[in-house]
Design an enzyme around this catalytic site. Structure first.
Site, PDB file in Angstrom:
ATOM      1  N   TYR A 245       0.855  -1.183   0.000  1.00  0.00           N
ATOM      2  CA  TYR A 245       0.000   0.000   0.000  1.00  0.00           C
ATOM      3  C   TYR A 245       0.888   1.230   0.000  1.00  0.00           C
ATOM      4  O   TYR A 245       1.844   1.301   0.777  1.00  0.00           O
ATOM      5  CB  TYR A 245      -0.895  -0.009   1.245  1.00  0.00           C
ATOM      6  CG  TYR A 245      -1.801   1.199   1.379  1.00  0.00           C
ATOM      7  CD1 TYR A 245      -2.883   1.392   0.516  1.00  0.00           C
ATOM      8  CD2 TYR A 245      -1.585   2.141   2.380  1.00  0.00           C
ATOM      9  CE1 TYR A 245      -3.718   2.501   0.645  1.00  0.00           C
ATOM     10  CE2 TYR A 245      -2.421   3.249   2.515  1.00  0.00           C
ATOM     11  CZ  TYR A 245      -3.489   3.423   1.643  1.00  0.00           C
ATOM     12  OH  TYR A 245      -4.305   4.516   1.780  1.00  0.00           O
TER      13      TYR A 245
ATOM     14  N   ASP B 283       9.355   3.037  -0.316  1.00  0.00           N
ATOM     15  CA  ASP B 283       8.310   3.710   0.440  1.00  0.00           C
ATOM     16  C   ASP B 283       8.553   3.368   1.912  1.00  0.00           C
ATOM     17  O   ASP B 283       8.160   2.306   2.396  1.00  0.00           O
ATOM     18  CB  ASP B 283       6.924   3.256  -0.026  1.00  0.00           C
ATOM     19  CG  ASP B 283       5.817   3.947   0.746  1.00  0.00           C
ATOM     20  OD1 ASP B 283       6.129   4.694   1.707  1.00  0.00           O
ATOM     21  OD2 ASP B 283       4.643   3.739   0.401  1.00  0.00           O
TER      22      ASP B 283
ATOM     23  N   LYS C 277       4.646   9.143   9.022  1.00  0.00           N
ATOM     24  CA  LYS C 277       4.471   8.484  10.326  1.00  0.00           C
ATOM     25  C   LYS C 277       5.449   8.971  11.398  1.00  0.00           C
ATOM     26  O   LYS C 277       5.265  10.038  11.953  1.00  0.00           O
ATOM     27  CB  LYS C 277       4.498   6.958  10.152  1.00  0.00           C
ATOM     28  CG  LYS C 277       3.338   6.480   9.242  1.00  0.00           C
ATOM     29  CD  LYS C 277       3.067   5.021   9.364  1.00  0.00           C
ATOM     30  CE  LYS C 277       2.128   4.496   8.295  1.00  0.00           C
ATOM     31  NZ  LYS C 277       0.759   4.273   8.672  1.00  0.00           N
TER      32      LYS C 277
HETATM   33  N1  PMP Z   1       2.886   4.171   2.323  1.00  0.00           N
HETATM   34  C1  PMP Z   1       2.916   3.237   3.280  1.00  0.00           C
HETATM   35  C2  PMP Z   1       3.988   2.189   3.260  1.00  0.00           C
HETATM   36  C3  PMP Z   1       1.980   3.259   4.318  1.00  0.00           C
HETATM   37  O1  PMP Z   1       2.037   2.328   5.277  1.00  0.00           O
HETATM   38  C4  PMP Z   1       0.985   4.265   4.315  1.00  0.00           C
HETATM   39  C5  PMP Z   1      -0.070   4.361   5.403  1.00  0.00           C
HETATM   40  N2  PMP Z   1      -0.253   3.281   6.183  1.00  0.00           N
HETATM   41  C6  PMP Z   1       1.003   5.216   3.289  1.00  0.00           C
HETATM   42  C7  PMP Z   1       1.964   5.142   2.315  1.00  0.00           C
HETATM   43  C8  PMP Z   1       0.002   6.335   3.263  1.00  0.00           C
HETATM   44  O2  PMP Z   1       0.249   7.216   4.284  1.00  0.00           O
HETATM   45  P1  PMP Z   1      -0.902   8.186   4.837  1.00  0.00           P
HETATM   46  O3  PMP Z   1      -1.918   7.303   5.492  1.00  0.00           O
HETATM   47  O4  PMP Z   1      -0.167   9.102   5.790  1.00  0.00           O
HETATM   48  O5  PMP Z   1      -1.456   8.924   3.664  1.00  0.00           O
END
Ligand code: PMP
Length: 433
Positions: A144, A239, A267
């Site tokens: 994701y 990511d 995060k």
């Molecule tokens: N990339 C990864 C690896 C994630 O775990 C997440 C959210 N869990 C996101 C992108 C998206 O981040 P956000 O919820 O802050 O938009």
């Protein structure tokens, strides 16, 4: 059914907020029942609106590596809020945060701050396309990368939980530019390069998958991606929204010693406040406006309160350094060993995957290496497990396709309590019916 303030709030919320929540997995659709509404948190603990206390294993989905309301983070946020909420103009705190990221993250020479992980990854895709002049992006099934159009293709996390890994509303021509490969399977990536080599702008990967549950990269997988992208002139994007500052001060790229072309962060970077970032070498980052032509902007980007929380969090991580990550590894290992023993004693078939302080207990018969391993995942059993733990005041993520997190605030006693309660729950008759 209004037997608690949480259920009363959920009834009200459903009338005015789609599904009653502001992010899908929060609605408990994957585990059944009514979501718990929270009021406050400190250290390893949460308190709901009915005054019940829980041990937190969600950690706000990753940011809370120091635990909730760490005194230095709290102080930084309060004093920043007394100075200003937002300027929409440059500040010293955003320069300080960029400097910390450059100090800590191996691939980072420059940093652009945004407001969420989603914003970071959608900027990453545009940047990769702008730099290479190519349109296709390779992602892995079950990973994701936020809810940008290019990434809602076989996506993990909430999209997987809700069974809509590809969303209506994503235009077909956009979806066609995203190619899907199999995590931990280099041959699937080789096949895509074979067919589309010169059109691929980037491969984006969660260096440790966290959004189909925790899945570590097999030895050679990240190195193989590095080689394949380099050979074909595509960029490798890590990511690190989840793994950044979580696995080591420099994230997964430091932990596994594989350097991407650039990375996304969020995060932990904001210590619990909304933030995201793209970090990488000057030659790539300087393509972003106004230094370059790839457009990206944000009214609240580099917000003074979010950057104050980020600075305070990263400062603690820098000061404590290896010692803090060793401590998290120790607690993670203690929890993993306890969970494995509890599973063995209960006779339930389950797997535990862990990297450092990030882990998942899968109700799955076989080892979990990628989304294909999860074909027969017993999500119904996870739903029962989740509620039995919730009744016993342990808050796990409300979906089987997620990672849970330990923080510096979790004590050995917290870990032992989790293990004891998980052991009781796995042996309870309602788990096996
Ligand atoms: N990339 C990864 C690896 C994630 O775990 C997440 C959210 N869990 C996101 C992108 C998206 O981040 P956000 O919820 O802050 O938009």
């Amino acid at each position: 059914m209004s037997d608690s303030f949480s259920s009363e709030l959920f009834e009200k919320a459903q009338k005015i907020i789609p599904g009653g929540v502001n992010s899908p997995v929060r609605a408990f659709g994957a585990v059944g029942g009514t979501p718990v509404f929270f009021e406050r948190a400190r250290g390893s603990r949460l308190w709901d609106v009915d005054g019940r206390e829980y041990v937190d294993l969600l950690g706000s989905w990753g940011p809370m590596i120091l635990g909730h309301c760490h005194p230095e983070v709290e102080e930084a946020v309060l004093s920043a809020a007394q100075r200003a909420m937002s300027f929409g103009a440059p500040t010293a705190t955003e320069v300080e945060l960029a400097e910390r990221v450059v100090d800590m993250v191996p691939c980072a020479e420059m940093v652009r701050l945004v407001n969420s992980g989603t914003e970071a990854t959608l900027t990453a895709a545009r940047l990769a396309r702008g730099v290479t002049g190519r349109d296709r992006i390779v992602k892995f099934a079950g990973c994701y990368h936020g809810h940008g159009d290019s990434f809602l293709i076989k996506a993990g996390s909430g999209a997987l939980t809700l069974g809509v890994p590809s969303s209506p509303g994503v235009p077909g021509p956009v979806a066609e530019l995203t190619l899907s490969a199999r995590y931990n399977d280099l041959s699937s990536v080789e096949a895509l390069f074979g067919a589309h080599g010169k059109d691929i702008a980037a491969v984006i990967v969660e260096p440790v998958a966290g959004n189909m549950g925790t899945i570590p990269p097999e030895p050679g997988f990240l190195e193989g991606l590095r080689r394949l992208t380099k050979d074909s002139g595509a960029l490798l994007i890590f990511d690190e929204v989840m793994t950044g500052f979580r696995l080591s001060p420099g994230g997964a790229q430091e932990f596994y010693d594989v350097q991407p072309d650039f990375c996304t962060l969020a995060k932990v970077l904001g210590g619990g406040l909304p933030i995201g970032a793209i970090a990488g070498p000057r030659a790539i980052l300087e393509n972003l406006a106004p230094a370059g032509d790839v457009y990206q902007a944000g009214t609240l980007s580099g917000n003074p309160i979010a950057t104050a929380a980020g600075n305070a969090t990263l400062k603690v991580l820098q000061e404590r350094g290896r010692e803090l990550y060793d401590e998290l590894e120790g607690k993670g290992a203690r929890l993993e060993a306890g969970l494995r023993a509890a599973i063995a004693e209960s006779g339930v078939t389950a797997q535990v995957n862990r990297v450092g302080s990030m882990m998942t207990l899968f109700f799955n018969d076989s080892e979990v290496k990628n989304l294909d391993s999860l074909e027969n995942l017993r999500t119904d059993v996870y739903g029962r497990f989740f509620h039995l733990l919730l009744e016993r005041a342990i808050y796990f993520p409300p979906s089987q396709y997620e990672a849970f997190f330990l923080s510096a605030a979790h004590s050995d006693a917290d870990v032992d309590r989790i293990v004891t309660i998980v052991g009781e729950v796995l042996q309870s008759s309602s788990m096996v019916e």
